[in-house]
Structure formats: structure tokens, C-alpha cells
Design a protein around this motif. Structure first.
Motif, PDB file in Angstrom:
ATOM      1  N   ARG A  72      -5.171  97.024  67.060  1.00 30.11           N
ATOM      2  CA  ARG A  72      -5.303  95.725  66.384  1.00 30.11           C
ATOM      3  C   ARG A  72      -4.779  94.611  67.283  1.00 30.11           C
ATOM      4  O   ARG A  72      -3.980  94.849  68.190  1.00 30.11           O
ATOM      5  N   GLU A  83      -3.362 101.324  64.855  1.00 27.49           N
ATOM      6  CA  GLU A  83      -2.561 100.100  64.672  1.00 27.49           C
ATOM      7  C   GLU A  83      -2.386  99.374  66.004  1.00 27.49           C
ATOM      8  O   GLU A  83      -2.450  98.148  66.067  1.00 27.49           O
ATOM      9  N   LYS A 124      -1.649  90.819  64.373  1.00 28.38           N
ATOM     10  CA  LYS A 124      -1.952  91.490  63.109  1.00 28.38           C
ATOM     11  C   LYS A 124      -1.255  92.841  62.973  1.00 28.38           C
ATOM     12  O   LYS A 124      -1.343  93.480  61.942  1.00 28.38           O
ATOM     13  N   ARG A 125      -0.557  93.267  63.985  1.00 23.65           N
ATOM     14  CA  ARG A 125       0.130  94.558  63.930  1.00 23.65           C
ATOM     15  C   ARG A 125       1.348  94.473  63.024  1.00 23.65           C
ATOM     16  O   ARG A 125       2.022  93.464  62.962  1.00 23.65           O
ATOM     17  N   SER A 126       1.639  95.579  62.382  1.00 25.17           N
ATOM     18  CA  SER A 126       2.808  95.651  61.508  1.00 25.17           C
ATOM     19  C   SER A 126       3.876  96.520  62.166  1.00 25.17           C
ATOM     20  O   SER A 126       3.679  97.731  62.352  1.00 25.17           O
ATOM     21  N   GLU A 127       4.995  95.916  62.500  1.00 23.59           N
ATOM     22  CA  GLU A 127       6.100  96.665  63.090  1.00 23.59           C
ATOM     23  C   GLU A 127       6.664  97.680  62.094  1.00 23.59           C
ATOM     24  O   GLU A 127       7.057  98.779  62.477  1.00 23.59           O
ATOM     25  N   GLN A 128       6.707  97.304  60.812  1.00 20.77           N
ATOM     26  CA  GLN A 128       7.201  98.236  59.790  1.00 20.77           C
ATOM     27  C   GLN A 128       6.288  99.458  59.699  1.00 20.77           C
ATOM     28  O   GLN A 128       6.762 100.588  59.563  1.00 20.77           O
ATOM     29  N   TRP A 129       4.987  99.230  59.763  1.00 20.90           N
ATOM     30  CA  TRP A 129       4.014 100.323  59.703  1.00 20.90           C
ATOM     31  C   TRP A 129       4.190 101.255  60.904  1.00 20.90           C
ATOM     32  O   TRP A 129       4.220 102.476  60.755  1.00 20.90           O
TER      33      TRP A 129
END
Length: 175
Positions: free
Chosen positions: A75, A72, A79-84
């Protein structure tokens, strides 16, 4: 087969790749039955054997979350997901807390199961080795100092000392 599951081979035996930590450990047990077992073998030690496997599963889960976090971060930032990332960090931290708690319950913390070197010790050392290589900024050492001391004792063993993990350098974008 390796391409089907996107596995990276490790050792080779009898002309075939051996991959995935569970498979490698089972291979070692089968190939070298006269050596010290990596799982307690006597029928009266089934609880110890199951506990060693439980530790292995938790360590593997931590490693899975670290790999997902690593990719992650590769990326593009937009495009990164903080939740992920938060979810993976909760898995990592929760797993480390479980390992530290189990270790704290031991009277002699030289090994985690029955005072013998086992798959539990290998799994924890591998997990913490990857954490040290890929996430050196992670604050696990001051949070779990006894886990850090345990890790250092394992790393002092010749088999670990001679195989310190090193980060690979990626020349192509991985995601």
C-alpha cells in the motif's frame, strides 16, 4: 470455485486444480496410500497425529500473517497501518517462537513428530521458505538458531532442494 475464494491453484490432478495446503496434503494421502504417511496412522499415535495437525495450523497462521503483512507493505505509505503491521508481526513472531519451542523439546530434531517426516515438517519448511523469500530482513535466524538449522536440514532433502520458492514479480498494484 477458485474465483470465489481467491485461491491460486497449485497442482492439477484428474483435471481439477488442487489448492490450499490442507487440501493438497489430504489429496496426497488419499492418492498415494502406499507411500509413507504424512500423519501417524496407528490408533495408539493419535496424540502424534493431532500434534502434527497443530503444527500445521500454527505454520499456516504464520503464513496468513506474512501474506497480510506483504500486502500491507504494498500500500501507499500514507495508507499503511502501523498497528496492523505490529499485530501481524506479533502473530509471526509468536508462531515462530512456538515452532522453535516445540523443536527444542525434541531429542532428535530431524523431524518434529515421531522422528518421521510428516505434514508438520512440510508446513514448517513451507512457512520458513516463504519467510526467507518475502521477508529476508526478518531476524528469526539469530533468535532461533536451532529452527534455522532444522530448516537447513529440511531444505537439503531432494523434494525441497528441487522446489526452492522464488518471489513473484507483480506488474500491477496488488492493493
Amino acid at each position: 470455485m477458485l474465483k470465489l475464494i481467491n485461491a491460486t491453484p497449485s497442482p492439477y490432478a484428474h483435471g481439477k486444480a488442487i489448492y490450499e495446503s490442507h487440501y493438497i496434503l489430504e489429496y496426497l494421502e488419499a492418492e498415494y496410500p502406499d507411500r509413507v504417511p504424512l500423519l501417524p496412522k496407528s490408533p495408539d499415535r493419535i496424540d502424534a497425529a493431532l500434534f502434527a495437525k497443530q503444527v500445521q495450523v500454527v505454520a499456516d497462521g504464520i503464513c496468513d500473517a506474512m501474506v497480510l503483512s506483504f500486502f500491507e507493505v504494498q500500500r501507499e505509505e500514507a495508507k499503511r497501518s502501523e498497528q496492523w503491521m505490529a499485530r501481524q508481526n506479533r502473530k509471526i513472531d509468536g508462531g515462530l517462537r512456538a515452532l522453535a519451542d516445540w523443536l527444542a523439546e525434541r531429542k532428535t530434531p530431524n523431524s518434529l513428530v515421531d522422528d518421521i517426516f510428516s505434514i508438520a515438517d512440510i508446513a514448517i519448511s513451507s512457512c520458513l521458505g516463504y519467510l526467507k523469500v518475502r521477508f529476508p530482513e526478518h531476524p528469526w535466524r539469530p533468535v532461533f538458531p536451532h529452527l534455522d538449522r532444522y530448516s537447513q536440514r529440511l531444505e537439503d532433502r531432494p523434494g525441497f532442494r528441487d522446489n526452492v520458492p522464488k518471489p513473484q514479480m507483480f506488474s500491477k498494484k496488488v492493493v
